[in-house]
Design a protein around this motif. Sequence first.
Motif, short mmCIF file in Angstrom:
data_model
loop_
_atom_site.label_atom_id
_atom_site.label_comp_id
_atom_site.label_asym_id
_atom_site.label_seq_id
_atom_site.Cartn_x
_atom_site.Cartn_y
_atom_site.Cartn_z
N CYS A 208 0.85 -1.19 0.00
CA CYS A 208 0.00 0.00 0.00
C CYS A 208 0.89 1.24 0.00
O CYS A 208 1.92 1.27 0.69
N ILE A 209 0.50 2.24 -0.76
CA ILE A 209 1.21 3.52 -0.78
C ILE A 209 0.34 4.56 -0.08
O ILE A 209 -0.84 4.73 -0.41
N VAL A 210 0.90 5.26 0.90
CA VAL A 210 0.14 6.27 1.65
C VAL A 210 -0.16 7.45 0.73
O VAL A 210 0.77 8.09 0.22
N PRO A 211 -1.46 7.75 0.50
CA PRO A 211 -1.80 8.78 -0.50
C PRO A 211 -1.94 10.19 0.04
O PRO A 211 -2.00 11.14 -0.74
N ASN A 222 3.46 8.96 0.38
CA ASN A 222 4.31 8.08 -0.44
C ASN A 222 5.11 7.06 0.35
O ASN A 222 5.94 6.35 -0.22
N ASP A 223 4.90 6.98 1.67
CA ASP A 223 5.43 5.82 2.40
C ASP A 223 4.82 4.56 1.80
O ASP A 223 3.62 4.52 1.49
N ARG A 224 5.65 3.54 1.64
CA ARG A 224 5.16 2.26 1.13
C ARG A 224 5.08 1.27 2.29
O ARG A 224 6.06 1.09 3.02
N LEU A 225 3.91 0.64 2.40
CA LEU A 225 3.64 -0.23 3.55
C LEU A 225 3.47 -1.67 3.13
O LEU A 225 3.00 -1.97 2.04
N PHE A 226 3.85 -2.56 4.05
CA PHE A 226 3.48 -3.96 3.94
C PHE A 226 2.30 -4.20 4.87
O PHE A 226 2.31 -3.76 6.03
N VAL A 227 1.30 -4.89 4.36
CA VAL A 227 0.09 -5.19 5.12
C VAL A 227 -0.02 -6.71 5.24
O VAL A 227 -0.04 -7.41 4.24
N ARG A 228 -0.10 -7.19 6.47
CA ARG A 228 -0.19 -8.63 6.69
C ARG A 228 -1.63 -9.09 6.50
O ARG A 228 -2.55 -8.61 7.15
N ARG A 229 -1.82 -10.02 5.55
CA ARG A 229 -3.16 -10.51 5.24
C ARG A 229 -3.38 -11.84 5.95
O ARG A 229 -2.68 -12.80 5.72
N LYS A 230 -4.38 -11.86 6.85
CA LYS A 230 -4.75 -13.08 7.55
C LYS A 230 -6.27 -13.13 7.66
O LYS A 230 -6.89 -12.16 8.09
N HIS A 231 -6.84 -14.27 7.26
CA HIS A 231 -8.30 -14.40 7.35
C HIS A 231 -8.76 -14.41 8.81
O HIS A 231 -9.91 -14.07 9.10
N THR A 232 -7.87 -14.80 9.71
CA THR A 232 -8.24 -14.88 11.13
C THR A 232 -7.97 -13.57 11.87
O THR A 232 -8.20 -13.49 13.07
N TYR A 233 -7.47 -12.55 11.16
CA TYR A 233 -7.10 -11.30 11.82
C TYR A 233 -8.32 -10.56 12.36
O TYR A 233 -9.33 -10.40 11.66
N ARG A 234 -8.23 -10.12 13.61
CA ARG A 234 -9.25 -9.29 14.22
C ARG A 234 -8.57 -8.04 14.77
O ARG A 234 -7.73 -8.13 15.65
N PRO A 235 -8.89 -6.86 14.24
CA PRO A 235 -8.20 -5.64 14.66
C PRO A 235 -8.35 -5.37 16.15
O PRO A 235 -9.36 -5.71 16.77
#
Length: 360
Positions: A208-211, A222-235
């Motif tokens: 993801c690029i911060v817009p 324009n910071d570039r982020l890594f986002v962890r994708r997990k189906h079990t993720y609960r914020p």
Amino acid sequence: MKSSFPSITPNRLNPWLAVNYSLVFPGLGQLYSAFWAKGISLVLVAVVMIGYATWSIFGANGQTMRGFWTIGGFLLVYSFSILDAYRGTQPGYSTRISVPQGTNDPWYAVFLSQLLPGLGHLYLQQALAGGIFLLTGILTAWLANSMPQLVPMPPLIWVLSCYHVYVSFPHRTGYKSGAIALLIMGMLIVRLSLGLTPGWVRQAVEQCIVPSESMAPTLQVNDRLFVRRKHTYRPQVGDIIVFTPPDQALNDLPEEDLPENVDDLLYVKRVIGLPGQQIAIKAGRVYVGDLALTESYIQATPAYEWGPETVPADSYFVLGDNRNNSGDSHVWGYVPEANILGAAYKIYWPPDRVQPLAKD
């Protein structure tokens, strides 16, 4: 009449077979030549470098540039292994590389086909087979970019090209079924792994690029982020999440700000309220129930009041860290759980901004 195609002595170490092994993975050519210590060392160094580069790039606490430098180091080790594999089969460890003249070494043809499917056939002047393998390999590799189900095809074509050029080699003597089988197996494992790796990464990590400045000072434009994708993720409260904007947020956007493909539009905000929690913003403080949050990460205290309201089930209340310059839940409402891609866990670029995104 004596053949004009000299044969390889069956029990002699073949330099191009050694090169083929090291082309599959560093150190394998040395193991073929019985340089056990060097071969095992090269294999272990390559494995460690791959692991360290992966952790440096994708790990929350890894330094991205170190990962790229490690990849560069791996390429040097890889190149050294290929050259050294050839030299290790030569008397006196000669540095001179001799390219076979004419069609007198099937392993050189296999080497060419490892570089590009069909290239070995063209070297043998088998234009039809070479053209078929070359065009099929390039076409499937191109189609695999947009059709993930075709990803295994290019490695299979590469492997089939190498095997076919070996078994169809003219005037071949001393057929080494074990050598070609081991080489094909190694090629298949390595090339399939390389082909499937981007898909595995996309399933586990989103980029993801911060817009905008809505998450300043934590995130910059324009910071570039890594986002962890997990189906079990609960914020959890404090998590920085990436999500597709809810319908109300899209309705609030000017038409000229909407991208051609709305599905490509991603928002990044911080989770403040979980389902069932009561949220209120008053006197420059954010309250979850009766508890005022301590927020060291915000740009300035909010200059507005909101609530109290209870967060609906399966939804989340999110705010930007730049509270007074952020379109977020206090403007357009809650984020449905189904819209959430995952938690942003690392700024991976630019180099001077690389850092983990931990909750304060």
